[in-house]
Design a protein around this motif. Sequence first.
Motif, PDB file in Angstrom:
ATOM      1  N   LEU A 123     -34.235  47.757  -9.071  1.00  0.00           N
ATOM      2  CA  LEU A 123     -35.223  48.232 -10.115  1.00  0.00           C
ATOM      3  C   LEU A 123     -35.133  49.673 -10.230  1.00  0.00           C
ATOM      4  N   ARG A 124     -34.900  50.263  -9.142  1.00  0.00           N
ATOM      5  CA  ARG A 124     -34.495  51.768  -9.308  1.00  0.00           C
ATOM      6  C   ARG A 124     -33.406  52.313 -10.286  1.00  0.00           C
ATOM      7  N   ARG A 125     -32.317  51.521  -9.893  1.00  0.00           N
ATOM      8  CA  ARG A 125     -31.043  51.624 -10.625  1.00  0.00           C
ATOM      9  C   ARG A 125     -30.995  51.259 -12.046  1.00  0.00           C
ATOM     10  N   ASP A 126     -31.788  50.120 -12.245  1.00  0.00           N
ATOM     11  CA  ASP A 126     -32.195  49.729 -13.574  1.00  0.00           C
ATOM     12  C   ASP A 126     -32.878  50.882 -14.499  1.00  0.00           C
ATOM     13  N   GLU A 171     -22.082  60.684 -14.933  1.00  0.00           N
ATOM     14  CA  GLU A 171     -21.611  61.506 -13.834  1.00  0.00           C
ATOM     15  C   GLU A 171     -22.132  62.676 -13.680  1.00  0.00           C
ATOM     16  N   THR A 172     -22.684  63.270 -14.688  1.00  0.00           N
ATOM     17  CA  THR A 172     -23.258  64.620 -14.531  1.00  0.00           C
ATOM     18  C   THR A 172     -24.986  64.288 -13.750  1.00  0.00           C
ATOM     19  N   ALA A 173     -25.377  63.342 -14.127  1.00  0.00           N
ATOM     20  CA  ALA A 173     -26.641  62.858 -13.547  1.00  0.00           C
ATOM     21  C   ALA A 173     -26.753  62.370 -12.032  1.00  0.00           C
ATOM     22  N   GLY A 174     -25.355  62.004 -11.668  1.00  0.00           N
ATOM     23  CA  GLY A 174     -25.113  61.528 -10.319  1.00  0.00           C
ATOM     24  C   GLY A 174     -25.579  60.068 -10.129  1.00  0.00           C
ATOM     25  N   VAL A 175     -25.599  59.316 -11.123  1.00  0.00           N
ATOM     26  CA  VAL A 175     -26.099  57.911 -11.013  1.00  0.00           C
ATOM     27  C   VAL A 175     -25.071  57.050 -10.807  1.00  0.00           C
TER      28      VAL A 175
END
Length: 176
Positions: A104-107, A172-176
């Motif tokens: 859920l967090r990843r989504d 990539e910038t947000a680190g996700v």
Amino acid sequence: MSQESPRELLAQISQQDDEPVSKSQLKREMHALQQLGEAIIAMTPAERARFPLSDDMLAAVEETSRIRSHEGRRRHMQYVGKVMRREDLAAIQAVYDEIAQETLRRDHAFHRLEKWRDRLLDEGDSAVEAFIDEFPEVDRQALRQLIRNAHREREQGKPPTNARRLFKLIRETAGV
């Protein structure tokens, strides 16, 4: 079979009283355990490794991938349900809940990034400045170039190759 989540199925099974259980209730519980087993089998090996499963259950999970016939798979899923009766359902539920929360967090994170991409493409410089304020480490030149190329692709009706690259840069910038 009903389309309930494994969390709901575990809750049904764990709500047993000290009263005698009917044959119909036993069948419902067995179907619920089979569905839970199917949910575990459908997970990635990394996710499955987090569950506290017995050697018998791990062997049953591995065996599932080798079964090709429909009837053989149906019988094997009955066996999986039988093996699930001996598992620690409370521990399995805790791990399942944890995996569900991570998903859920990843989504939510991906939806947030998609909104950034759409905003960058639709709003122009004001959105670019807001993005740079939030993520100062972004490669500004690459960001602006990808936005220009994505606009050009959109105008020419080409596939959104640069919009995908833009999303990758944002991710990539947000680190996700």
